[in-house]
Every structure is written in C-alpha cells, then in structure tokens.
Design a protein around this motif. Structure first.
Motif, mmCIF file in Angstrom:
data_model
loop_
_atom_site.group_PDB
_atom_site.id
_atom_site.type_symbol
_atom_site.label_atom_id
_atom_site.label_comp_id
_atom_site.label_asym_id
_atom_site.label_seq_id
_atom_site.Cartn_x
_atom_site.Cartn_y
_atom_site.Cartn_z
ATOM 1 N N ASN A 161 88.145 56.958 16.610
ATOM 2 C CA ASN A 161 86.863 56.307 17.376
ATOM 3 C C ASN A 161 86.361 57.358 18.695
ATOM 4 N N LEU A 162 86.753 58.775 18.390
ATOM 5 C CA LEU A 162 86.119 59.396 19.392
ATOM 6 C C LEU A 162 84.713 59.679 19.449
ATOM 7 N N TYR A 163 83.990 59.387 20.525
ATOM 8 C CA TYR A 163 82.545 59.508 20.721
ATOM 9 C C TYR A 163 82.077 60.588 21.583
ATOM 10 N N VAL A 164 81.468 61.513 21.202
ATOM 11 C CA VAL A 164 81.235 62.443 22.033
ATOM 12 C C VAL A 164 79.476 62.558 22.798
ATOM 13 N N MET A 165 79.381 62.517 23.869
ATOM 14 C CA MET A 165 78.290 62.318 24.453
ATOM 15 C C MET A 165 77.839 63.973 24.976
ATOM 16 N N ASP A 166 76.424 64.145 24.685
ATOM 17 C CA ASP A 166 75.754 65.499 24.841
ATOM 18 C C ASP A 166 75.059 65.422 26.147
ATOM 19 N N LEU A 167 75.820 66.156 27.201
ATOM 20 C CA LEU A 167 75.254 66.071 28.523
ATOM 21 C C LEU A 167 74.393 67.090 28.875
ATOM 22 N N GLN A 180 68.705 60.636 29.143
ATOM 23 C CA GLN A 180 68.017 59.237 28.782
ATOM 24 C C GLN A 180 68.346 59.171 27.190
ATOM 25 N N ALA A 181 67.991 60.042 26.339
ATOM 26 C CA ALA A 181 68.375 59.757 24.909
ATOM 27 C C ALA A 181 69.752 59.587 24.529
ATOM 28 N N GLU A 182 70.689 60.303 25.440
ATOM 29 C CA GLU A 182 72.059 60.099 25.312
ATOM 30 C C GLU A 182 72.468 58.810 25.724
ATOM 31 N N TYR A 183 72.049 58.446 26.683
ATOM 32 C CA TYR A 183 72.301 57.122 27.049
ATOM 33 C C TYR A 183 71.756 55.677 26.273
ATOM 34 N N PHE A 184 70.514 56.297 25.669
ATOM 35 C CA PHE A 184 70.165 55.177 24.612
ATOM 36 C C PHE A 184 71.094 55.079 23.148
ATOM 37 N N ARG A 185 71.523 56.112 23.272
ATOM 38 C CA ARG A 185 72.571 56.408 22.030
ATOM 39 C C ARG A 185 73.931 55.794 21.964
ATOM 40 N N PHE A 186 74.318 55.993 23.297
ATOM 41 C CA PHE A 186 75.429 55.498 23.668
ATOM 42 C C PHE A 186 75.530 53.906 23.789
ATOM 43 N N LYS A 187 74.203 53.156 24.379
ATOM 44 C CA LYS A 187 74.081 51.838 24.215
ATOM 45 C C LYS A 187 74.110 51.375 22.944
ATOM 46 N N ALA A 188 73.352 52.158 21.992
ATOM 47 C CA ALA A 188 73.388 51.534 20.526
ATOM 48 C C ALA A 188 74.746 51.489 20.132
ATOM 49 N N ALA A 189 75.766 52.763 20.512
ATOM 50 C CA ALA A 189 77.065 52.756 19.796
ATOM 51 C C ALA A 189 77.836 51.576 20.448
#
Ligand code: SF4
Ligand code: SF4
Length: 426
Positions: A161-167, A180-189
């Motif tokens: 379960n590694l999830y990589v955030m693109d900053l 912003q897009a990454e935080y919405f993607r993280f929220k969905a994950a």
C-alpha cells in the motif's frame, strides 16, 4: 517489556531479536541523554512515559483502533495533511526514522551516498523493527527531493500500500494547482481505504483537532523566548517529535499542561539552564526520533537550543488551517493554503525560508544559528550557504554542520560547537 507486547510484535511480523537490539539502544540513549538532564519540567514525565511505551502501549492503541474499523496512515513528510486522514476516520502517524538500522542490507538497494533519513526508512523496513510501518494500512511517500523520489520506486517493492504524492517544487499558481489536485486525489484515496466519505462536519472537526495540537506547540515554542529558557532544546524537540505519534487530543492536553508549568517557571525566573546561557537556533533537516545527537552535543557544550527551524519543529507546525470554511471545498482550499506555505528546501526559489530563519533568530533572541544538514542532502546543504551568508550580513553568527546518524564524528562536532559557543560568548 511484557510477554503480551512480544506476542503482539511477533504477530505483526517484527524480527524480535533485531527489535530487542533497537529497543535496547533506544532505552540506553534515552537514559543517558534525556533522563540525565537537570532541572526538567515535571510535565516531561508524560513524554518519558510515551517514549517508554512508543513501541508498546501506543502500538496496542493503534491495533485496537484497527480492530474497531479505523485505518492507519503512515507518512514520511509534513506535506501529508493529517486533517484529511482524521476526517476520513483514519489515524496518521509519522514514519520518518532517525536511526541507522540494517545498513548493509540497505546499501544493497540504495547508493551509499543517500541521506541517513532515507536509509533509515529502508533500514527499519528491511530489519523488520518498526511496528508503525507494519501496522500502517497505507504508507504515503512523496516526490520531494530526488533521493526520496527515486527511493520510493524501490520502497514500493518492499511495503504494501505505498501511495506516492506528487508535490510541487515552485510556489506559483501552477504549483498551488498541483498541490490542490494532489490533496483531492489523496482525499479520494483515504476515503477508498476507510470506506468513509469526508463531510463538512468531519473535516471541520479534524481541522480543529490538528489546529489545537499546533496551538499547544505554538504556546510551548513562545515560552522558549524567555531567558532563562524554561525548557531544554532536547525536551522541546521531544515534544515536536511526539507530535507525529501520539493521540492528538492527549498530546494537546499534555503539552498545555507543560506550558502551565513553564509559565510558573518563567514567573519564578527558573530555567533549564542559567540565565544568559548562549542561545542557539537550529535550522535545517528534520530530526526524527531517536536522532538526538546534535541537541545533546550543543546542550552539553554550554549552550541552550531555543528553537528549531525544521519540519520536526516550527517549519512543520507554524501555520494554522483556517477554520472559517463551511463546505468541504472551502475547507480543502484552506488546507491547500496552509500547507502551501511550508518552506521546505525542495522549493525553488525559497526566499521565504531565509526570511523565516532571520525572523526566528530575532524572535527567540538567538545568539547564533547552527545549520544542520544531513550528509548527501542536496536541498538543505545547497541552501546552507546562502543562509550562512545572509545571517552573517546581519551579524548573526552561523555554524554549518554536515553530519549523519553515526556517533563517529561526535568528538569533532563537539570541538567545533564548543568553539562556536565561545565565539558567541565573546
Ligand atoms: S524537509 Fe521537506 S521533504 Fe522532508 S519532511 Fe520536511 S517538507 Fe517533507
Ligand atoms: S534530509 Fe534531504 S535528502 Fe534526506 S529526505 Fe530530507 S530533503 Fe531528502
């Protein structure tokens, strides 16, 4: 440690022998570094307890939470918003590791010239000694420095379960849109992980919970401006480190209790060190548990640390998330706004960090700044040169340190730091 804990660790897949070694080293250094300090606030007893149970009671609590249906999210960076995890019924724990482990195994996967922090994260996984890592249902990595970016490609083969955030790397409108897009993607994950949809109500409560934790730390940091300093830098660093592990509400209450005690100490002019002890600001790379090497050397060389410009310190905790939003979208925007201000050295240009260091040196009445760079950490080592130059232009003495987690250079560091403290006194 009780037999119940040993079976808990065995069930989690820890290597009990290696884990005993780690706990032995951790226990001894805590005794020699922390418990040997004089004039500690009584409230630090709470943190002593937390540290004695860091792989025991806290892990049991996390496993109990899991049994009750909560999910655990492990994170390596302060850019991972705790608010979003909490709002989706997950608990966020910090995974950034501060000790060398299984070095030979690590160097089969990573080049030797990788920073100690990344190597440590790998060592804890390969050595099977980190119950936080093993209990996490999701592990969040992030594309920050090049070392981490590439290391996660390899870590993905080792952890589930590694999830990589693109900053983003630039503080531009485009950069903000990426975050912003990454935080919405993280929220969905996280919602997919927990099966819980974030609502305006749950997000508001989460924002308030994390802000309360930050406000307690802000209160603690502000009290360190007093002379004599009411708390040692070592103890304040510990509070900043436990920030990433503890139950948020309990942490907030415990830090506030210590602050009540420190206020009394200040009124009585009682300090962890005598008045007029040279005051040092530490600036640079994060110091994760149990990396206490630099503050231990500084505070046993006749100086006191009064602030940390670091992700395990003010860079990580300094701004609050606005609580005024009413909808999920408004609150998500407030979260983006808050985190976009974090001035990590991976950003270019990064003038905000320089300004913040100067501001902190003035606020905390620091007599000098020690810039702490981990060996092979390009972003912070690169920035250390302009930082030193800017501080010297303002007549603030600066010492640049480049080190790792080993104690091999401890004697040499002590000599340099003692000379720096003498220079400040002069
Ligand atoms: S120094 Fe940068 S990459 Fe490291 S934890 Fe802080 S924000 Fe994240
Ligand atoms: S200390 Fe430096 S090199 Fe290491 S992970 Fe952090 S930013 Fe990257």
């Amino acid at each position: 440690m009780s037999d119940a804990y040993r079976s808990m660790w065995a069930e989690m897949g820890l290597n009990l022998e290696a884990h005993d070694v780690l706990l032995g080293v951790l226990g001894n250094s805590y005794k020699e570094i922390y418990l040997a300090q004089k004039e500690r606030p009584e409230g630090m007893g709470y943190f002593d307890f937390v540290m004695s149970e860091v792989h025991g009671l806290r892990i049991k609590e996390l496993l109990d939470e899991k049994a009750a249906g909560r999910k655990i999210v492990g994170a390596y960076c302060v850019f991972v918003p705790e608010e979003i995890a909490l709002a989706a019924n997950a608990t966020l724990v910090g995974l950034c590791s501060g000790a060398d482990f299984a070095v030979e195994e690590v160097e089969k996967l990573l080049p030797r010239n990788t920073c100690a922090l990344i190597k440590s994260a790998f060592g804890f996984k390969l050595g099977k000694v980190c119950p936080y890592l093993e209990s996490a249902d999701m592990i969040v990595g992030e594309n920050t420095c090049d070392g981490k970016k590439k290391a996660y490609e390899t870590l993905g083969h080792l952890v589930k379960n590694l999830y990589v955030m693109d900053l983003p790397q630039v503080k531009s409108e485009n950069g903000r849109a990426v975050l912003q897009a990454e935080y919405f993607r993280f929220k969905a994950a996280v919602e997919a992980l927990t099966g819980v949809t974030i609502t305006a109500e749950s997000l508001k409560t989460a924002i308030q919970t994390v802000n309360a934790k930050r406000k307690a730390i802000h209160r603690l940091l502000a009290l360190r401006k007093a002379d004599p300093a009411p708390i040692s830098g070592l103890d304040a660093l510990l509070a900043n480190q436990v920030f990433f592990y503890d139950n948020p509400a309990r942490f907030t209450a415990s830090v506030n209790k210590i602050c009540d005690e420190l206020e009394k100490r200040i009124a009585e002019k009682k300090g962890a060190f005598p008045a007029k002890t040279p005051r040092i600001l530490i600036s640079g790379c994060p110091q994760a548990v149990p990396n206490w090497k630099l503050p231990f050397i500084v505070e046993s060389s006749g100086a006191v640390i009064v602030g940390e410009e670091s992700c395990v310190g003010e860079r990580g905790t300094r701004n609050l998330t606005s609580e005024s939003g009413q909808t999920v979208e408004e609150m998500m925007a407030a979260i983006v706004e808050r985190y976009f201000q974090v001035d990590c050295a991976i950003f270019t240009p990064n003038a905000e960090r320089l300004a913040h260091i100067e501001e902190m040196a003035a606020d905390y009445k620091a007599d000098g700044v020690i810039h702490y760079g981990l060996q092979f950490c390009q972003p912070y080592l690169m920035e250390s040169i302009p930082v030193e130059k800017a501080l010297e232009e303002k007549n603030i003495p600066c010492l640049r340190i480049e080190t790792d987690y080993s104690m091999e250079d401890a004697g040499q560091l002590k000599t340099r730091i003692e000379a720096f403290v003498e220079q400040i006194k002069g």
